[in-house]
Each structure stands twice: as structure tokens, then as C-alpha cells.
Design a protein around this motif. Structure first.
Motif, PDB file in Angstrom:
ATOM      1  N   LEU A 178      -0.303  -1.305  -0.856  1.00 42.44           N
ATOM      2  CA  LEU A 178       0.276  -1.920   0.331  1.00 42.44           C
ATOM      3  C   LEU A 178       0.244  -0.976   1.522  1.00 42.44           C
ATOM      4  O   LEU A 178       0.032  -1.401   2.663  1.00 42.44           O
ATOM      5  N   THR A 179       0.455   0.305   1.271  1.00 36.70           N
ATOM      6  CA  THR A 179       0.564   1.267   2.370  1.00 36.70           C
ATOM      7  C   THR A 179      -0.774   1.866   2.792  1.00 36.70           C
ATOM      8  O   THR A 179      -0.980   2.162   3.968  1.00 36.70           O
ATOM      9  N   ARG A 180      -1.697   2.051   1.842  1.00 36.27           N
ATOM     10  CA  ARG A 180      -2.964   2.722   2.134  1.00 36.27           C
ATOM     11  C   ARG A 180      -4.160   1.797   2.187  1.00 36.27           C
ATOM     12  O   ARG A 180      -5.266   2.227   2.531  1.00 36.27           O
ATOM     13  N   GLY A 181      -3.983   0.542   1.831  1.00 35.16           N
ATOM     14  CA  GLY A 181      -5.086  -0.397   1.872  1.00 35.16           C
ATOM     15  C   GLY A 181      -6.084  -0.174   0.747  1.00 35.16           C
ATOM     16  O   GLY A 181      -5.725   0.263  -0.347  1.00 35.16           O
ATOM     17  N   LEU A 182      -7.358  -0.459   1.030  1.00 33.08           N
ATOM     18  CA  LEU A 182      -8.428  -0.349   0.041  1.00 33.08           C
ATOM     19  C   LEU A 182      -9.047   1.039   0.142  1.00 33.08           C
ATOM     20  O   LEU A 182      -9.454   1.460   1.235  1.00 33.08           O
ATOM     21  N   THR A 183      -9.149   1.732  -0.985  1.00 27.96           N
ATOM     22  CA  THR A 183      -9.600   3.122  -0.968  1.00 27.96           C
ATOM     23  C   THR A 183     -10.669   3.384  -2.015  1.00 27.96           C
ATOM     24  O   THR A 183     -10.774   2.680  -3.026  1.00 27.96           O
ATOM     25  N   THR A 184     -11.446   4.440  -1.759  1.00 24.88           N
ATOM     26  CA  THR A 184     -12.523   4.848  -2.659  1.00 24.88           C
ATOM     27  C   THR A 184     -12.677   6.368  -2.561  1.00 24.88           C
ATOM     28  O   THR A 184     -12.328   6.958  -1.531  1.00 24.88           O
ATOM     29  N   PRO A 185     -13.169   7.036  -3.615  1.00 28.62           N
ATOM     30  CA  PRO A 185     -13.196   8.500  -3.590  1.00 28.62           C
ATOM     31  C   PRO A 185     -14.178   9.118  -2.604  1.00 28.62           C
ATOM     32  O   PRO A 185     -13.970  10.241  -2.137  1.00 28.62           O
ATOM     33  N   LYS A 211      -6.438  -1.635 -10.494  1.00 32.33           N
ATOM     34  CA  LYS A 211      -6.800  -1.024  -9.214  1.00 32.33           C
ATOM     35  C   LYS A 211      -5.612  -0.918  -8.256  1.00 32.33           C
ATOM     36  O   LYS A 211      -5.654  -0.140  -7.293  1.00 32.33           O
ATOM     37  N   PHE A 212      -4.547  -1.671  -8.536  1.00 29.46           N
ATOM     38  CA  PHE A 212      -3.426  -1.726  -7.603  1.00 29.46           C
ATOM     39  C   PHE A 212      -2.378  -0.647  -7.879  1.00 29.46           C
ATOM     40  O   PHE A 212      -1.306  -0.668  -7.291  1.00 29.46           O
ATOM     41  N   THR A 213      -2.721   0.294  -8.764  1.00 28.68           N
ATOM     42  CA  THR A 213      -1.834   1.442  -8.994  1.00 28.68           C
ATOM     43  C   THR A 213      -2.475   2.737  -8.500  1.00 28.68           C
ATOM     44  O   THR A 213      -1.911   3.812  -8.679  1.00 28.68           O
ATOM     45  N   ASP A 242       3.997  -9.472  -2.604  1.00 28.71           N
ATOM     46  CA  ASP A 242       4.018  -8.453  -1.547  1.00 28.71           C
ATOM     47  C   ASP A 242       2.652  -8.339  -0.877  1.00 28.71           C
ATOM     48  O   ASP A 242       2.555  -8.177   0.345  1.00 28.71           O
ATOM     49  N   LEU A 243       1.589  -8.412  -1.675  1.00 29.79           N
ATOM     50  CA  LEU A 243       0.227  -8.359  -1.125  1.00 29.79           C
ATOM     51  C   LEU A 243      -0.023  -9.566  -0.214  1.00 29.79           C
ATOM     52  O   LEU A 243      -0.565  -9.431   0.885  1.00 29.79           O
ATOM     53  N   ALA A 244       0.382 -10.745  -0.684  1.00 30.75           N
ATOM     54  CA  ALA A 244       0.163 -11.974   0.106  1.00 30.75           C
ATOM     55  C   ALA A 244       0.941 -11.927   1.412  1.00 30.75           C
ATOM     56  O   ALA A 244       0.483 -12.468   2.432  1.00 30.75           O
ATOM     57  N   ALA A 245       2.096 -11.284   1.403  1.00 24.07           N
ATOM     58  CA  ALA A 245       2.910 -11.193   2.621  1.00 24.07           C
ATOM     59  C   ALA A 245       2.221 -10.384   3.713  1.00 24.07           C
ATOM     60  O   ALA A 245       2.476 -10.584   4.906  1.00 24.07           O
ATOM     61  N   VAL A 246       1.328  -9.486   3.310  1.00 21.81           N
ATOM     62  CA  VAL A 246       0.581  -8.677   4.283  1.00 21.81           C
ATOM     63  C   VAL A 246      -0.543  -9.477   4.924  1.00 21.81           C
ATOM     64  O   VAL A 246      -0.984  -9.157   6.030  1.00 21.81           O
ATOM     65  N   GLY A 247      -1.023 -10.511   4.237  1.00 19.00           N
ATOM     66  CA  GLY A 247      -2.075 -11.316   4.853  1.00 19.00           C
ATOM     67  C   GLY A 247      -2.981 -12.080   3.913  1.00 19.00           C
ATOM     68  O   GLY A 247      -3.184 -13.289   4.086  1.00 19.00           O
ATOM     69  N   PRO A 248      -3.578 -11.430   2.892  1.00 19.18           N
ATOM     70  CA  PRO A 248      -4.578 -12.148   2.091  1.00 19.18           C
ATOM     71  C   PRO A 248      -3.975 -13.172   1.141  1.00 19.18           C
ATOM     72  O   PRO A 248      -2.831 -13.002   0.671  1.00 19.18           O
TER      73      PRO A 248
END
Length: 253
Positions: A178-185, A211-213, A242-248
Motif C-alpha cells: 500500500l505504501t510503496r506500490g509495485l516494486t522490483t529488485p 507478492k503483497f508481503t 485496503d488495496l481497492a480503497a487506493v484505486g484498483p
């Protein structure tokens, strides 16, 4: 509990707590310590855990990025359900981007044979799988090929994306929060993913619940930039809300 279910539970606990202990797992899962050690060995071979004295820790804590083949062996049933659910997001005709990844790879396998589409990919294995399909026009992005993910990156992949306008981008991710969005190494791969999202009218994230942890080095999209998240029923319903509340829109397949 079947071995695969137990191993998924062990992986979930390891990612949540940062490590797992053999004796504690044996007691809580009501199996022998030998069974737990075999499970940890299997998870280490899959590239998602590293054995340490008395237990194991998730590879994310060590800064490792599991190779594509190792990731492809984990959460296979969930990935297949996610891919089938993603078919509802395909346009009747037009163009799509399919990001490199193991869950997006499952989508490639189930694409309908009667749909006329232009498909943009940055993965040679996915391009090869799609190239023989008479109803598809396949565009393969060039660039440097990363051995870990078999994805093309850098300028020769970025430049074409800057000129494209596709209907839907089907995206993969290593982590999502929720705080950092989508991330990759890898920052270079993050740049390609960022350009893919920008090139699409709609973006659909395909990601199993594990993936959500996780949070990785480079953010490539905020959750508000994603239209649909397709995951599996292992995702906690509260987190899904909580994810849906942000938008998607969040779909648990």
C-alpha cells in the motif's frame, strides 16, 4: 495438509516473520522435524528460501532475486487461476503488452485462438510461444537480456515503448504494498515496467498473494496507476479491501 500446502504456509510465515525455525514449525504444523527439513530443502531448491542453522530465511531478506525457473515452480495452481481470470480483461481486438514473468507467462499459454491482437513482449520465451499463433501480431522489444528474468531492458527496449499506445498492459511484479506500490529488485527492469504502464490505457496486475508481503528496491508504479489487480484467494480480504480503497479493482481468483 498436503506437502505443497504446508510448504506454502512455511513460505508465508518466513516472509511474514523474516525467518522460520524447524522445531517451532514441526510443533505448530504437527509434523516431524525431518518433514520440515525436507520442506525447507524443497523451498530452497525452488529459490524462495535459504537454509540457515535451525531454520530458514526468505531470499528477499538476503537481497536475492530468484531465477525465473525457480519462481515458475512456486504457486503454480494460483498462477493458472489468475491467468484464466485475466482473460476477461483482454480487448476483443487491438493491442496488449504482456510483461515478462511467470504469472504473465501463464496468460500467454491460455490466450484464445480466435482473438486478433497485437502483443508486445519483452521476453524471448514469451515471444517464441506467441510467434506461431496465426491470429497474433507479435512485437518483441530489443535491448539487454537479463539472465535472472529473461526480460529485455535498457534503451533499446525503452525507446519503442515511448511511441506505443496499447489498450491493456498485463503487468508482473516482485512486490506490492500500500505504501510503496509495485516494486522490483532491478532498476533497469523497473524502468521498462514503468514505461509499459505509461504506454497503456489500462494496466492489469497479475500477482499471487505472496507478492503483497514484499517490497523491493525500485518502485515502478503506484497502486493508483493500476486499474485491476488479479490475485488469488490466499490474499487476506482486509488487505484486498485496503488495496481497492487506493484505486484498483481487486479480483481474487
Amino acid at each position: 495438509m498436503y506437502a505443497e500446502e504446508r510448504q506454502q504456509e512455511i513460505l508465508r510465515r518466513a516472509r511474514g516473520a523474516g525467518r522460520v525455525d524447524v522445531v517451532t514449525l514441526a510443533a505448530e504444523l504437527d509434523v516431524t522435524t525431518e518433514t520440515i527439513r525436507r520442506d525447507l530443502t524443497a523451498l530452497e531448491r525452488a529459490g524462495v528460501l535459504r537454509r540457515v542453522h535451525g531454520g530458514a530465511i526468505p531470499v528477499e531478506r538476503l537481497g536475492f532475486e530468484p531465477a525465473l525457473a525457480a519462481r515458475d515452480e512456486v504457486m503454480t495452481a494460483e498462477k493458472e487461476r489468475i491467468a484464466k481470470a485475466a482473460l476477461a480483461e483482454l480487448p476483443e481486438d487491438g493491442s496488449v503488452i504482456i510483461d515478462a514473468g511467470t504469472t504473465t507467462g501463464r496468460l500467454v499459454q491460455v490466450l484464445p485462438a480466435d482473438r486478433e491482437l497485437t502483443v508486445v513482449v519483452n521476453s524471448p520465451p514469451l515471444a517464441t510461444a506467441l510467434a506461431t499463433r496465426a491470429n497474433l501480431h507479435v512485437i518483441m522489444l530489443g535491448g539487454r537480456l537479463r539472465g535472472k528474468t529473461l526480460a529485455t531492458v535498457d534503451d533499446w527496449a525503452l525507446r519503442p515503448l515511448a511511441c506505443l499506445n496499447v489498450d491493456v498492459a498485463f503487468m508482473a511484479t516482485n512486490g506490492c504494498s500500500l505504501t510503496r506500490g509495485l516494486t522490483t529488485p532491478d532498476p533497469a527492469e523497473a524502468a521498462i515496467k514503468r514505461a509499459m504502464v505509461k504506454a497503456a490505457q489500462r494496466s492489469v496486475l497479475l500477482a499471487d498473494h505472496t507478492k503483497f508481503t514484499n517490497t523491493y528496491l525500485a518502485t515502478f508504479a503506484e497502486l493508483s496507476e493500476i486499474d485491476v489487480v488479479i490475485t488469488d484467494t490466499g490474499l487476506d480480504v482486509t488487505l484486498a479491501a485496503d488495496l481497492a480503497a487506493v484505486g484498483p479493482e481487486v479480483i481474487r481468483a
